[in-house]
Scaffold this motif. Structure first.
Motif, PDB file in Angstrom:
ATOM      1  N   GLN A  59      -1.460   0.430  -8.920  1.00 45.28           N
ATOM      2  CA  GLN A  59      -2.299   1.796  -8.975  1.00 45.28           C
ATOM      3  C   GLN A  59      -3.828   1.802  -8.212  1.00 45.28           C
ATOM      4  O   GLN A  59      -4.313   2.945  -7.994  1.00 45.28           O
ATOM      5  N   ARG A  60      -3.919   0.783  -8.068  1.00 43.89           N
ATOM      6  CA  ARG A  60      -5.219   0.404  -7.006  1.00 43.89           C
ATOM      7  C   ARG A  60      -5.050   0.255  -5.371  1.00 43.89           C
ATOM      8  O   ARG A  60      -5.891   0.123  -4.601  1.00 43.89           O
ATOM      9  N   ARG A  61      -3.517   0.667  -5.171  1.00 42.92           N
ATOM     10  CA  ARG A  61      -3.221   0.261  -3.845  1.00 42.92           C
ATOM     11  C   ARG A  61      -2.624   1.720  -3.210  1.00 42.92           C
ATOM     12  O   ARG A  61      -1.652   1.672  -2.749  1.00 42.92           O
ATOM     13  N   VAL A  62      -3.329   2.915  -3.652  1.00 40.40           N
ATOM     14  CA  VAL A  62      -2.727   3.954  -3.285  1.00 40.40           C
ATOM     15  C   VAL A  62      -3.880   4.789  -2.544  1.00 40.40           C
ATOM     16  O   VAL A  62      -5.198   4.892  -2.853  1.00 40.40           O
ATOM     17  N   ILE A  63      -3.664   5.358  -1.344  1.00 40.79           N
ATOM     18  CA  ILE A  63      -4.627   6.259  -0.651  1.00 40.79           C
ATOM     19  C   ILE A  63      -3.805   7.369  -0.800  1.00 40.79           C
ATOM     20  O   ILE A  63      -2.702   8.053  -0.230  1.00 40.79           O
ATOM     21  N   PHE A  64      -4.826   8.528  -1.152  1.00 43.27           N
ATOM     22  CA  PHE A  64      -3.930   9.656  -1.151  1.00 43.27           C
ATOM     23  C   PHE A  64      -4.758  10.537   0.029  1.00 43.27           C
ATOM     24  O   PHE A  64      -5.631  10.546   0.586  1.00 43.27           O
ATOM     25  N   MET A  65      -3.688  11.506   0.502  1.00 48.41           N
ATOM     26  CA  MET A  65      -4.104  12.659   1.612  1.00 48.41           C
ATOM     27  C   MET A  65      -3.882  13.920   0.961  1.00 48.41           C
ATOM     28  O   MET A  65      -2.906  14.205   0.362  1.00 48.41           O
ATOM     29  N   THR A  66      -4.805  14.769   1.334  1.00 49.71           N
ATOM     30  CA  THR A  66      -4.585  16.385   1.055  1.00 49.71           C
ATOM     31  C   THR A  66      -5.460  17.190   2.136  1.00 49.71           C
ATOM     32  O   THR A  66      -6.462  16.597   2.829  1.00 49.71           O
ATOM     33  N   GLY A  67      -4.870  18.300   2.157  1.00 51.81           N
ATOM     34  CA  GLY A  67      -5.492  19.260   3.563  1.00 51.81           C
ATOM     35  C   GLY A  67      -6.057  20.514   2.443  1.00 51.81           C
ATOM     36  O   GLY A  67      -6.600  21.506   3.123  1.00 51.81           O
ATOM     37  N   ASP A  68      -6.299  20.437   1.127  1.00 49.59           N
ATOM     38  CA  ASP A  68      -7.159  21.177   0.231  1.00 49.59           C
ATOM     39  C   ASP A  68      -7.814  20.683  -0.854  1.00 49.59           C
ATOM     40  O   ASP A  68      -7.740  20.771  -2.115  1.00 49.59           O
ATOM     41  N   LEU A  94       0.865  -1.330  -0.161  1.00 54.66           N
ATOM     42  CA  LEU A  94       0.008  -0.130   0.066  1.00 54.66           C
ATOM     43  C   LEU A  94       0.799   1.321  -0.017  1.00 54.66           C
ATOM     44  O   LEU A  94       1.871   1.358   0.705  1.00 54.66           O
ATOM     45  N   LEU A  95       0.286   2.266  -0.723  1.00 54.76           N
ATOM     46  CA  LEU A  95       1.126   3.708  -0.719  1.00 54.76           C
ATOM     47  C   LEU A  95       0.239   4.379  -0.096  1.00 54.76           C
ATOM     48  O   LEU A  95      -1.074   4.843  -0.429  1.00 54.76           O
ATOM     49  N   ILE A  96       0.653   5.577   0.977  1.00 55.57           N
ATOM     50  CA  ILE A  96      -0.163   6.631   1.198  1.00 55.57           C
ATOM     51  C   ILE A  96       0.862   7.850   1.000  1.00 55.57           C
ATOM     52  O   ILE A  96       1.601   8.170   1.401  1.00 55.57           O
ATOM     53  N   VAL A  97      -0.054   8.527   0.153  1.00 49.60           N
ATOM     54  CA  VAL A  97       0.520   9.591  -0.616  1.00 49.60           C
ATOM     55  C   VAL A  97       0.004  11.175  -0.528  1.00 49.60           C
ATOM     56  O   VAL A  97      -1.040  11.108  -0.457  1.00 49.60           O
ATOM     57  N   ASP A  98       0.678  11.937  -0.130  1.00 53.33           N
ATOM     58  CA  ASP A  98       0.126  13.324   0.236  1.00 53.33           C
ATOM     59  C   ASP A  98       0.176  13.914  -1.462  1.00 53.33           C
ATOM     60  O   ASP A  98       1.177  13.738  -2.205  1.00 53.33           O
TER      61      ASP A  98
END
Length: 535
Positions: free
Chosen positions: A488-497, A461-465
């Motif tokens: 490509q289906r093992r990605v969680i994105f993080m965002t503050g905006d 798994l990838l956790i990516v800002d």
């Protein structure tokens, strides 16, 4: 039909002269004879003639004196001066006062007839010219009146167009202000959310530890304060860039009743009478009920404040017109000045001093616009204010009969390997601490470092800002598609905006799960579990 003869008046004190002229003219003209200037003028006071033969020398009033009086009349007849002696002085004097011709005794018959015909012809030409001139004046007056009416009508149209142009310009300026401030707020929110994430995360991690109640109370305070700060940041974002609404079939009348029920104590305890008229034939429409309720609450609270401390009356109505639903809120409060009317939807504008944030109407304006609706206001100082909300009726979509299966987590024999790409060191550390008990975590501070690790190691798994210096989250995902497509289906994105259009569009197109900062730890863990167990 009998031809009407033209009238000629002969004024001479000598009977022989009068008779001579009558005999010459009688076959072609109606001839009237008078023996003095006074008698001739008296006749003209009550009768119209076409030509006057007037002796220049008579007892009493002279012919020249009579000529002057005749020419003062409106549309006077032509006058031929008759004299026994032709002198240049008399001729000039007669012509100067308007005589048509000058003849001497004894008469030449043909000359008299010719002069009579020419004099009458000239008189009628003058009358015709005068009539034409009057017609022209009448037409000119009519034209000016029509022109004046058209000018007034066109002026009114231009004033209305100008008013609409001013309103459009004000809306454009307001939109530009919101857009500019939205960019600023988005950048500030990103930084604030990054700083709030570790505060909230560590507070939640500490709550899982065994501490005395006194210490846990401190931890609860930290968590509540961090959550409240996150809510403030979210509100700042919402006023200019409302989040994607969760649209469901909504009975807006019911939403209004529920909103009023929240204010029930305030209504009963206050001095404001609330009258509600809701049209029952309003259909369900797709909307975000929480957002609409927030708008209703903002406007009602504003109305209450406008009627403090003396109280008043608030009328709330709903109606359907065509494909639109209208809600009107009319209060009898202090009203809004023209100066303030131009600013009421501007962010941070408030007339309440330190008692208001100035975001209520800005947020409301943004939320209604996001629903493709409109919010307008009319007000008169000392009389009250009316807010009108227009919302288009959106067809209710049928809910899918397919229900999502609950996620079942199957424990693995070894810890899943997770790669975290986050440029903020405190956020990176907090995420690592949340995951390390159940996952093997490798943390990097940018996309380039993530690529290096992906080339030499395998990850579950990838956790990516989304926003990082150098190779950002979006660019890292594109690299994955080309080089590590199985991830490509093992990605969680993080965002503050999440409200930035480019990021929002990318997340929607990628189909990957994402979580917004600062997040609740349990929500974060559920998202990770769902991503790891997805097919």
């Amino acid at each position: 039909m009998e031809h009407k003869m033209h009238k000629i008046l002969v004024v001479d004190d000598e009977l022989s002269v009068r008779e001579a002229l009558r005999i010459i003219l009688k076959d072609n003209f109606e001839v009237i004879l008078k023996d003095s200037a006074e008698a001739g003028l008296e006749y003209l006071n009550f009768n119209e003639v076409d030509l006057v033969f007037l002796d220049i020398l008579m007892p009493g009033m002279s012919g020249l004196e009579a000529l002057k009086i005749i020419k003062t009349r409106p549309q006077p007849p032509e006058v031929v001066i008759v004299t026994a002696t032709r002198t240049v002085k008399n001729a000039v004097e007669a012509m100067k006062h308007g005589a048509f011709e000058y003849v001497t005794k004894p008469f030449d018959v043909d000359e008299i007839k010719l002069i009579a015909e020419r004099g009458i012809e000239n008189h009628h030409l003058v009358l015709e010219c005068s009539s034409l001139r009057q017609q022209m004046e009448n037409e000119k007056e009519r034209f000016y009146k029509e022109l004046e009416g058209k000018v007034r009508e066109r002026t009114a149209e231009l004033e209305e167009a100008n008013r609409k142009l001013r309103e459009t310009h004000e809306q454009l300026v307001r939109s530009e202000k919101l857009a500019s401030l939205g960019e600023l707020v988005a950048g500030v929110a990103h930084e604030l959310n990054n700083k709030l994430l570790p505060v909230l995360a560590y507070a939640q991690l500490l709550k899982e530890q065994k501490f005395p109640d006194g210490i846990l109370r401190y931890v609860d305070t930290i968590e509540r304060s961090a959550s409240a700060a996150a809510s403030v940041v979210s509100s700042l974002l919402n006023f200019s860039r409302p989040s994607s609404a969760t649209r469901n079939p909504v009975d807006l009348n019911a939403t209004m009743r529920e909103t009023l029920s929240l204010l029930d104590y305030k209504i009963k305890a206050g001095r404001v009478r609330v009258k509600v008229e809701l049209e029952e034939r309003i259909p369900l429409t797709m909307a975000d009920e929480k957002q609409i309720a927030q708008v209703f609450l903002n406007i009602i609270n504003n109305a209450f404040q406008a009627m403090e401390p003396n109280g008043g009356e608030l009328n709330i109505r709903s109606t359907r017109k065509g494909d639109n639903i209208f809600f009107t809120f009319t209060d009898t409060g202090c009203g809004i000045s023209e100066e303030h009317m131009l600013k009421i939807f501007d962010p941070f504008f408030s007339t309440k001093g330190s008692g208001g944030t100035g975001l209520g109407l800005s947020v409301s304006h943004g939320l209604i616009s996001a629903h493709k609706g409109e919010i307008t206001v009319k007000s008169k100082v000392g009389k009250g204010t009316t807010f009108t909300i227009r919302l288009p009726i959106t067809r209710v979509m049928e809910e899918s009969a397919v229900k999502e299966e609950p996620i079942r987590y199957t424990p693995q024999r070894t810890k899943p390997r997770v790669l975290v790409a986050e440029d903020d060191p405190d956020c990176m550390l907090a995420i690592t601490d949340i995951l390390k008990a159940e996952h093997e975590v490798i943390s990097v501070c940018n996309g380039q470092e993530a690529v290096k690790n992906l080339k030499k190691e395998n990850f579950d798994l990838l956790i990516v800002d989304c926003r990082m210096p150098g190779l950002n989250g979006v660019e890292l995902y594109r690299w994955l598609i080309e080089n590590k497509s199985e991830l490509q289906r093992r990605v969680i994105f993080m965002t503050g905006d999440i409200f930035v259009p480019e990021i929002k569009s990318f997340l929607e197109k990628s189909g990957c799960p994402y979580i917004t900062k600062p997040f609740v730890m349990d929500d974060f863990k559920r998202t990770i579990t769902a991503a790891l167990t997805a097919p």
